[in-house]
Design a protein around this motif. Structure first.
Motif, PDB file in Angstrom:
ATOM      1  N   GLU A   9       1.093  16.148  17.958  1.00  0.00           N
ATOM      2  CA  GLU A   9       1.222  16.859  16.690  1.00  0.00           C
ATOM      3  C   GLU A   9      -0.155  16.923  16.045  1.00  0.00           C
ATOM      4  N   THR A  10      -0.416  17.989  15.338  1.00  0.00           N
ATOM      5  CA  THR A  10      -1.722  18.137  14.686  1.00  0.00           C
ATOM      6  C   THR A  10      -1.628  18.304  13.175  1.00  0.00           C
ATOM      7  N   GLU A  11      -0.457  18.635  12.674  1.00  0.00           N
ATOM      8  CA  GLU A  11      -0.309  18.859  11.239  1.00  0.00           C
ATOM      9  C   GLU A  11      -0.228  17.521  10.499  1.00  0.00           C
ATOM     10  N   LEU A  12      -1.109  17.314   9.530  1.00  0.00           N
ATOM     11  CA  LEU A  12      -1.142  16.033   8.826  1.00  0.00           C
ATOM     12  C   LEU A  12       0.050  15.826   7.899  1.00  0.00           C
ATOM     13  N   VAL A  13       0.823  16.852   7.626  1.00  0.00           N
ATOM     14  CA  VAL A  13       2.043  16.642   6.845  1.00  0.00           C
ATOM     15  C   VAL A  13       2.979  15.682   7.569  1.00  0.00           C
ATOM     16  N   HIS A  14       2.895  15.641   8.906  1.00  0.00           N
ATOM     17  CA  HIS A  14       3.741  14.713   9.658  1.00  0.00           C
ATOM     18  C   HIS A  14       3.278  13.269   9.464  1.00  0.00           C
ATOM     19  N   LEU A  15       1.975  13.072   9.326  1.00  0.00           N
ATOM     20  CA  LEU A  15       1.471  11.739   8.989  1.00  0.00           C
ATOM     21  C   LEU A  15       1.908  11.356   7.576  1.00  0.00           C
ATOM     22  N   ASP A  16       1.813  12.289   6.648  1.00  0.00           N
ATOM     23  CA  ASP A  16       2.278  12.029   5.277  1.00  0.00           C
ATOM     24  C   ASP A  16       3.709  11.483   5.302  1.00  0.00           C
ATOM     25  N   ALA A  17       4.560  12.144   6.078  1.00  0.00           N
ATOM     26  CA  ALA A  17       5.981  11.766   6.118  1.00  0.00           C
ATOM     27  C   ALA A  17       6.175  10.389   6.746  1.00  0.00           C
ATOM     28  N   ARG A  46      -3.299   8.179   0.624  1.00  0.00           N
ATOM     29  CA  ARG A  46      -3.580   9.409  -0.113  1.00  0.00           C
ATOM     30  C   ARG A  46      -4.294  10.384   0.811  1.00  0.00           C
ATOM     31  N   ARG A  47      -3.939  11.660   0.693  1.00  0.00           N
ATOM     32  CA  ARG A  47      -4.601  12.688   1.507  1.00  0.00           C
ATOM     33  C   ARG A  47      -4.980  13.867   0.635  1.00  0.00           C
ATOM     34  N   GLU A  48      -6.196  14.326   0.820  1.00  0.00           N
ATOM     35  CA  GLU A  48      -6.668  15.546   0.181  1.00  0.00           C
ATOM     36  C   GLU A  48      -7.231  16.441   1.275  1.00  0.00           C
ATOM     37  N   GLY A  49      -6.491  17.452   1.646  1.00  0.00           N
ATOM     38  CA  GLY A  49      -6.898  18.289   2.767  1.00  0.00           C
ATOM     39  C   GLY A  49      -6.889  17.483   4.050  1.00  0.00           C
ATOM     40  N   ASP A  50      -8.031  17.456   4.743  1.00  0.00           N
ATOM     41  CA  ASP A  50      -8.133  16.686   5.987  1.00  0.00           C
ATOM     42  C   ASP A  50      -8.619  15.258   5.756  1.00  0.00           C
ATOM     43  N   ARG A  51      -8.917  14.918   4.506  1.00  0.00           N
ATOM     44  CA  ARG A  51      -9.424  13.577   4.219  1.00  0.00           C
ATOM     45  C   ARG A  51      -8.273  12.637   3.868  1.00  0.00           C
ATOM     46  N   VAL A  52      -8.212  11.528   4.580  1.00  0.00           N
ATOM     47  CA  VAL A  52      -7.175  10.518   4.372  1.00  0.00           C
ATOM     48  C   VAL A  52      -7.830   9.229   3.885  1.00  0.00           C
ATOM     49  N   LEU A  53      -7.227   8.603   2.899  1.00  0.00           N
ATOM     50  CA  LEU A  53      -7.677   7.301   2.413  1.00  0.00           C
ATOM     51  C   LEU A  53      -6.492   6.349   2.396  1.00  0.00           C
ATOM     52  N   VAL A  54      -6.664   5.196   3.030  1.00  0.00           N
ATOM     53  CA  VAL A  54      -5.648   4.145   3.045  1.00  0.00           C
ATOM     54  C   VAL A  54      -6.244   2.909   2.396  1.00  0.00           C
ATOM     55  N   GLU A  55      -5.479   2.274   1.504  1.00  0.00           N
ATOM     56  CA  GLU A  55      -5.960   1.088   0.791  1.00  0.00           C
ATOM     57  C   GLU A  55      -4.938  -0.035   0.895  1.00  0.00           C
ATOM     58  N   GLY A  56      -5.454  -1.248   0.912  1.00  0.00           N
ATOM     59  CA  GLY A  56      -4.584  -2.420   0.941  1.00  0.00           C
ATOM     60  C   GLY A  56      -5.403  -3.675   0.732  1.00  0.00           C
ATOM     61  N   HIS A  57      -4.808  -4.823   1.029  1.00  0.00           N
ATOM     62  CA  HIS A  57      -5.570  -6.078   0.907  1.00  0.00           C
ATOM     63  C   HIS A  57      -5.042  -7.123   1.862  1.00  0.00           C
ATOM     64  N   TRP A  58      -5.913  -8.065   2.163  1.00  0.00           N
ATOM     65  CA  TRP A  58      -5.565  -9.235   2.963  1.00  0.00           C
ATOM     66  C   TRP A  58      -5.528 -10.473   2.064  1.00  0.00           C
ATOM     67  N   ALA A  59      -4.884 -11.529   2.528  1.00  0.00           N
ATOM     68  CA  ALA A  59      -5.124 -12.855   1.966  1.00  0.00           C
ATOM     69  C   ALA A  59      -6.543 -13.262   2.370  1.00  0.00           C
TER      70      ALA A  59
END
Length: 206
Positions: A9-17, A46-59
């Motif tokens: 798959e190439t459409e990032l809407v599928h990653l969003d889902a 979060r995604r804006e166009g082709d740019r994806v940002l993922v955020e989180g944290h570790w202990a």
């Protein structure tokens, strides 16, 4: 990830889902000893166009919290066993069992951070996102000393993937009659994942 063309798959809407349905990811890095190390973490996406940002944290004691560099993030979608008995051509084509699934692999660079204000913002957004999902109202209160002290025990990260692979293995290499029959069988299952796979299969039949 091995991905035959029929399943790519190439459409990032599928990653969003995928992330919207299951924001609990597997994060894999290579340690100083050359061995792979994995953490399992809830994330904000979060995604804006082709740019994806993922955020989180570790202990903070997590060895991965010291890693600033290449990483692989795995986002799991629904999956289900497929019996060859569901294929109309099972005898003529000598069909065998398989597994249908959806998954995403995100490759990129981790950027850890320990700035207190940035951590406070991250924890606030994480709690808002996940408390709402269970109908609760707990909130991180940055003006409370006891809440801010908790930030000393974590390390945040930002992750911007440079490569995104989406694999949706849903019998696309089979005749339509087989795909319809499998989707019908999975839709009757008591397992939520199986019914979700059936929905994905039907989406690709339309």
């Amino acid at each position: 990830m091995y991905t035959p063309r029929a399943f790519a798959e190439t459409e990032l809407v599928h990653l969003d889902a995928l992330v919207a349905a299951d924001p609990f990811v597997t994060l894999v890095t290579i340690g100083a000893d050359g061995a792979p190390f994995a953490s399992h973490l809830p994330v904000l996406y979060r995604r804006e166009g082709d740019r994806v940002l993922v955020e989180g944290h570790w202990a903070k004691p997590n060895p991965q919290a010291q890693h600033a560099g290449p990483a692989l993030m795995i986002v799991r979608g629904p999956h289900a066993y497929v019996s060859p008995g569901w294929y109309p051509d099972k005898e003529a084509a000598a069909r065998v069992p398989t597994w249908n699934y959806a998954v995403a692999h995100l490759s990129g660079t981790l950027q850890p951070f320990s700035d207190e204000d940035a951590l406070a913002d991250l924890v606030s957004r994480l709690s808002d996102r996940f408390e709402a999902g269970v109908g609760q109202t707990w909130r991180f209160e940055p003006d409370r000393d006891d809440h801010r002290r908790q930030l000393r025990g974590i390390v945040g990260f930002r992750f911007e993937p440079g490569r995104i692979e989406l694999k949706f293995k849903l019998n696309q290499n089979h005749p339509v009659a087989n795909r319809v029959s499998v989707a019908d069988a999975l839709s009757r299952s008591d397992a939520p994942d199986a019914r979700a796979v059936a929905t994905l299969m039907r989406d690709r039949l339309d």
